[in-house]
Design a protein around this motif. Structure first.
Motif, short mmCIF file in Angstrom:
data_model
loop_
_atom_site.label_atom_id
_atom_site.label_comp_id
_atom_site.label_asym_id
_atom_site.label_seq_id
_atom_site.Cartn_x
_atom_site.Cartn_y
_atom_site.Cartn_z
N THR A 68 -35.20 -5.85 -0.83
CA THR A 68 -35.52 -4.91 -1.88
C THR A 68 -34.29 -4.30 -2.49
O THR A 68 -33.26 -4.18 -1.84
CB THR A 68 -36.39 -3.76 -1.32
OG1 THR A 68 -35.66 -3.18 -0.25
CG2 THR A 68 -37.70 -4.27 -0.82
N VAL A 73 -31.73 -1.47 -3.70
CA VAL A 73 -31.35 -0.20 -3.11
C VAL A 73 -31.45 0.88 -4.17
O VAL A 73 -30.80 0.80 -5.21
CB VAL A 73 -29.90 -0.26 -2.58
CG1 VAL A 73 -29.54 1.06 -1.96
CG2 VAL A 73 -29.77 -1.39 -1.58
N LYS A 77 -36.80 7.88 0.78
CA LYS A 77 -36.62 6.48 0.39
C LYS A 77 -35.20 6.00 0.68
O LYS A 77 -34.98 4.90 1.19
CB LYS A 77 -36.94 6.31 -1.09
CG LYS A 77 -36.92 4.87 -1.56
CD LYS A 77 -37.44 4.77 -2.98
CE LYS A 77 -37.56 3.31 -3.41
NZ LYS A 77 -38.18 3.18 -4.75
N SER A 78 -34.23 6.86 0.37
CA SER A 78 -32.83 6.52 0.62
C SER A 78 -32.57 6.33 2.10
O SER A 78 -31.87 5.38 2.51
CB SER A 78 -31.92 7.62 0.06
OG SER A 78 -30.58 7.38 0.37
N ASN A 81 -34.01 3.02 3.23
CA ASN A 81 -33.19 1.91 2.76
C ASN A 81 -31.93 1.75 3.60
O ASN A 81 -31.53 0.63 3.94
CB ASN A 81 -32.81 2.12 1.29
CG ASN A 81 -33.95 1.80 0.34
OD1 ASN A 81 -34.87 1.08 0.70
ND2 ASN A 81 -33.90 2.36 -0.85
N CYS A 92 -41.25 3.47 1.70
CA CYS A 92 -40.57 2.84 2.84
C CYS A 92 -41.22 1.52 3.24
O CYS A 92 -41.04 1.04 4.36
CB CYS A 92 -40.56 3.78 4.05
SG CYS A 92 -39.64 5.31 3.79
N THR A 137 -39.11 -1.30 4.83
CA THR A 137 -38.65 -0.92 6.17
C THR A 137 -39.77 -1.10 7.19
O THR A 137 -39.56 -1.63 8.28
CB THR A 137 -38.16 0.54 6.17
OG1 THR A 137 -37.15 0.69 5.18
CG2 THR A 137 -37.62 0.92 7.53
#
Length: 433
Positions: A40, A42, A301-302, A305, A403, A406
């Protein structure tokens, strides 16, 4: 005479050819596996310039994604690059990487309880983060990562001088009463570093097993040098790539264990442990819809990632990480603590002592009354499912949306209804073992 020397030569050439073919097959196999891995883009501005963008391919629910299949294969054969003898006597350095509320304190105790041959440090980078934040009003990711790496490198060499410069107030003659969570390290509370108690000097993170004075970091350094192995636990390192100089430092034999946990469970735990910081999430859970463009959601989200990209790098096994990286899910540790601890010790090449086994047995069967939210003594099996009855379905959906890659990589199943979320007969964890 010709026959006498020609046979060994032919045998040697055959071995070289076989080895080259094996290497070619291995490389092709890895490339094919990676080619199938969904990836995905970033979103974090921190890492956009340092890592390639990736595209996501969505798989149907109920099937393992190719990403998870790759992770499963890597976890099963991580020991391929270990020497024939699983346990060696060479000094080992272990860095346990995690994020907050992933069970890292519990897993860190697997090494803290090792005994006299282990020097263990609990979150020494707390001081670095605090100082950088105070001086700049925020933490620059690149500058912080370099500082973290440099401090870790010094600590693995038993040199506390760089860490001292980040402790506030500054140590006087290498003596400090302000080291974060000193009491969580048995190495810093042993008789060798227990200086005479000083009346009137307050040490917030004092030793619980004996009455000691402020910590003398020179004595701590000497004790560290006497230990056979060293382990550090940290929740502050975001990118595995930044640690490459540690892996390539000829003075160190460092191995990285990355601990991950279901992001939905992590958020549920943080909403309890850090209620003030997560008050927006609490409000969204009860009153309004979650604004996807909110800074708190972007931060989630960060973080997802960053965790995923570090794991992807470790699972790809670049040359500098071969034999040095292991990925561990908290859920597997909680369900099978003795087995996973044994795997971690085999990976590090350190003997799995009866002392550690006894601690695990005691700590994973603790009663409901034992400890609190920061305790390492809990019924570990119960901890795996608790979040499902605390996190509202609406919030779980948001985590799944931001997410998703992940969750797929680590083998966590999506929930499609509130009934599914709270139905304990439905496992949300893909089996690896």
């Amino acid at each position: 005479m010709r026959i006498k020397y020609s046979i060994p030569i032919v045998f040697f050439v055959a071995l070289v050819i076989i080895e080259k073919e094996n290497n070619i097959i291995s490389r092709v196999s890895d490339k094919l596996a990676l080619k199938q891995t969904p990836q995905t883009p970033v979103q974090s501005s921190r890492s956009a310039n340092t890592l390639p963008k990736r595209n996501v391919s969505v798989t149907s629910q109920g099937k393992l994604s190719s990403a998870f299949m790759l992770m499963k294969r890597r976890l099963e054969d991580y020991s391929d690059y270990q020497p024939a003898a699983a346990v060696t006597t060479r000094r080992k350095n272990i860095l346990l990487l995690a994020t907050t509320r992933t069970g890292s304190s519990f897993v860190g105790e697997f090494f803290n309880q090792q005994g006299d041959n282990m020097f263990y440090l609990f979150e020494p980078l707390w001081h670095v983060e605090k100082m950088l934040t105070l001086e700049t009003g925020g933490t620059n990711a690149t500058a912080a990562a370099k500082a973290y790496r440099d401090v870790l490198q010094k600590l693995f060499l038993c040199d506390f001088s760089l860490l001292e410069s980040f402790i506030d107030p500054l140590p006087v003659d290498h003596v400090t009463a302000s080291l974060f969570r000193r009491g969580s390290s048995s190495s810093l509370c042993g008789e060798a570093v227990c200086s005479p108690f000083v009346k009137g000097v307050f040490e917030r993170y004092h030793c619980g097993n004996r009455r000691c004075g402020p910590l003398n970091l020179t004595m701590a350094s000497e004790t560290c040098l006497e230990k056979e192995h060293r382990a550090i636990k940290s929740v502050r390192v975001r990118q595995l790539e930044m640690l490459r100089p540690l892996a390539e430092d000829p003075r160190l034999d460092v191995k990285f264990i990355q601990l991950v946990r279901d992001p939905r469970a992590v958020l549920a735990s943080r909403m309890v442990a850090f209620a003030a910081k997560y008050k927006n999430w609490k409000q969204w859970a009860t009153d309004t819809d979650v604004p996807i463009d909110d800074d708190e959601v972007k931060k989630l989200k960060s973080n997802c990632n960053s965790i995923r990209m570090s794991a992807e790098m470790g699972l790809r096994r670049p040359e500098w990480l071969r034999g040095r990286y292991m990925l561990v899910r908290y859920e597997d540790v909680a369900r099978f603590p003795m087995r996973k601890a044994a795997e971690m010790y085999k990976f590090t090449g350190i003997p799995f002592t009866p002392q550690v086994k006894a601690w695990i047995l005691k700590s994973t069967q603790a009663s409901k009354e034992a400890g609190g939210i920061y305790s390492t003594q809990k019924n570990s099996t119960e901890q795996v499912e608790k979040w499902r009855f605390k996190l509202p379905f609406k919030i779980a959906q948001v985590v799944q949306k931001v997410c998703g890659p992940t969750l797929k990589l680590f083998g966590y199943k999506f929930v499609t209804s509130e009934e599914m979320l709270t139905d304990k007969s439905i496992s949300l964890i893909e089996d690896i073992l």
